[in-house]
Design a protein around this motif. Structure first.
Motif, short mmCIF file in Angstrom:
data_model
loop_
_atom_site.label_atom_id
_atom_site.label_comp_id
_atom_site.label_asym_id
_atom_site.label_seq_id
_atom_site.Cartn_x
_atom_site.Cartn_y
_atom_site.Cartn_z
N HIS A 1 1.64 3.31 -3.48
CA HIS A 1 0.54 2.60 -4.14
C HIS A 1 -0.64 2.46 -3.20
O HIS A 1 -1.80 2.63 -3.60
N LEU A 2 -0.35 2.13 -1.93
CA LEU A 2 -1.42 1.96 -0.96
C LEU A 2 -2.15 3.27 -0.71
O LEU A 2 -3.40 3.31 -0.69
N VAL A 3 -1.41 4.36 -0.53
CA VAL A 3 -2.03 5.66 -0.30
C VAL A 3 -2.81 6.11 -1.54
O VAL A 3 -3.91 6.67 -1.44
N GLY A 4 -2.26 5.84 -2.72
CA GLY A 4 -2.98 6.17 -3.95
C GLY A 4 -4.27 5.39 -4.08
O GLY A 4 -5.31 5.94 -4.50
N SER B 1 6.75 -1.73 -11.22
CA SER B 1 5.69 -0.74 -11.11
C SER B 1 6.15 0.46 -10.29
O SER B 1 6.84 0.30 -9.27
N ARG B 2 5.76 1.65 -10.73
CA ARG B 2 6.10 2.88 -10.01
C ARG B 2 4.84 3.70 -9.82
O ARG B 2 3.99 3.77 -10.71
N ALA B 3 4.73 4.35 -8.65
CA ALA B 3 3.59 5.22 -8.39
C ALA B 3 3.75 6.57 -9.06
O ALA B 3 2.76 7.24 -9.37
N TRP B 4 4.98 7.00 -9.28
CA TRP B 4 5.25 8.27 -9.93
C TRP B 4 6.58 8.16 -10.69
O TRP B 4 7.35 7.22 -10.48
N PHE B 5 6.85 9.13 -11.57
CA PHE B 5 8.04 9.08 -12.39
C PHE B 5 8.78 10.41 -12.31
O PHE B 5 8.20 11.47 -12.61
N PRO B 6 10.03 10.39 -11.88
CA PRO B 6 10.80 11.64 -11.80
C PRO B 6 11.12 12.17 -13.20
O PRO B 6 11.21 11.42 -14.17
N THR B 7 11.31 13.48 -13.28
CA THR B 7 11.69 14.11 -14.54
C THR B 7 13.21 14.16 -14.65
O THR B 7 13.93 13.73 -13.75
N ILE C 1 -8.33 -0.62 -7.80
CA ILE C 1 -8.04 -2.06 -7.80
C ILE C 1 -6.66 -2.34 -8.39
O ILE C 1 -5.90 -3.15 -7.85
N CYS C 2 -6.32 -1.67 -9.48
CA CYS C 2 -5.00 -1.88 -10.09
C CYS C 2 -3.88 -1.46 -9.14
O CYS C 2 -2.86 -2.14 -9.05
N ALA C 3 -4.06 -0.34 -8.44
CA ALA C 3 -3.03 0.12 -7.51
C ALA C 3 -2.79 -0.91 -6.40
O ALA C 3 -1.65 -1.16 -6.01
N LEU C 4 -3.86 -1.53 -5.91
CA LEU C 4 -3.70 -2.56 -4.87
C LEU C 4 -3.05 -3.81 -5.43
O LEU C 4 -2.18 -4.43 -4.79
N LEU C 5 -3.46 -4.22 -6.63
CA LEU C 5 -2.89 -5.43 -7.24
C LEU C 5 -1.41 -5.25 -7.57
O LEU C 5 -0.65 -6.22 -7.55
#
Length: 319
Positions: free
Chosen positions: A125-128, A38-44, A166-170
């Protein structure tokens, strides 16, 4: 945010962001299904600062939103009066600015974690999740009128916001879960769709529900009777279900297209070989079980082999 543009632009941004996340989640999964993370963001693909295009987009959008809410739209370019007291009609703007502030913090956290790998890997993920939880809280206790049609839209809006949080925490506890990442991306798309629907049905006079009208002074929609008000809320709920269906259908189509575009042929070949071997093994087990069932207790042992397990086994094998 209390304008047509204030709902349309965030809606388009969330829809674009969710689609970008969805595409990259599918790409990462089909390229490396056995090692998905899982990734919070994706680089270009751009080098240097260009690789942070997604985060820069979020940061610039959040900053512009804060400036619009607290400076540009205020009568004296400030939410405070001459005694440094918050203006009564500025609380709405402060709440919207607080939502944007948390998304700005999310973007900065992602950049910081990328530059400092020693930080906890799932801190973004936590901050999101905190940003989405705070957005949920502010829409729940919004200072705007929540008794009318817009309040019903805000109630529906809290559904994808809560799902995303909820998904971000899981994902912190289950970082290899493809489905959690997929659902989180879809929740952003749905949130964007609801924002766009609010912009259209609240701020465009021709699209306001039947026998309802928007009050330009209070920026609320009022209906001729309670019956028409309930009808307007029922229509809003139907629109939410249609947006949900559109998000699911688009995700299914994107999954099929991504599988064809990004899946490694060797992975498909490997799964086919393994699948054939598993089917062959199951077939052999079934045939052996049928042979043993047909043989019953084997044949009756002869007098020389009365209690000889070896003789019984030989006769079973012989069959």
């Amino acid at each position: 945010m209390g304008t047509f543009e204030g709902h349309l632009l965030p809606g388009a941004s969330f829809l674009l962001f969710g689609s970008w996340q969805l595409l990259n989640v599918l790409k990462a999964f089909f390229k490396h299904p056995g090692s998905f993370q899982s990734r919070a963001w994706f680089p270009t693909r751009f080098s240097g600062i260009g690789c942070y295009a997604e985060l820069i987009f979020i940061a610039l959008g959040a900053t512009a939103s804060i400036l619009m809410e607290l400076v540009v739209t205020q009568p004296h370019f400030s939410p405070l009066d001459e005694h440094h007291i918050i203006l009564l009609d500025a609380f709405n703007n402060l709440e919207h600015a607080a939502i944007s502030l948390f998304f700005l913090l999310y973007a900065l956290t992602c950049i910081l974690c990328h530059l400092l790998p020693t930080l906890p890997p799932y801190l973004p993920h936590l901050v999101g999740a905190c940003a989405l939880a705070q957005e949920f809280l502010l829409f729940h206790f919004h200072s705007a009128d929540h008794m009318g049609l817009e309040g019903h839209y805000h109630m529906l809006l809290r559904i994808p916001i809560g799902i995303g949080a909820i998904c971000a925490l899981l994902e912190i506890a289950h970082p290899t879960s493809f489905m959690l990442s997929l659902v989180r991306a879809m929740s952003f798309q749905l949130q964007g769709g609801v924002f766009i629907q609010i912009a259209l049905c609240i701020w465009v006079p021709s699209l306001v529900p039947l026998h309802c009208v928007r009050d330009v002074v209070t920026n609320t929609v009022t209906c001729d009777s309670e019956l028409w008000h309930r009808r307007a809320k029922a229509v809003a709920t139907l629109q939410f279900t249609w947006w949900s269906a559109a998000v699911v259908v688009s995700a299914l189509i994107a999954t099929v297209l991504a599988k064809k575009a990004f899946e490694d042929p060797s992975q498909e070949m490997y799964r086919s070989v393994v699948g054939r071997e598993q089917k062959a093994g199951i077939r052999r087990d079934v045939e052996m079980a049928e042979m043993l069932d047909d043989s019953g207790p084997c044949s009756s042992p002869s007098s020389d082999e009365t209690d000889s397990l070896t003789g019984i086994a030989n006769r079973c094998v012989g069959r």
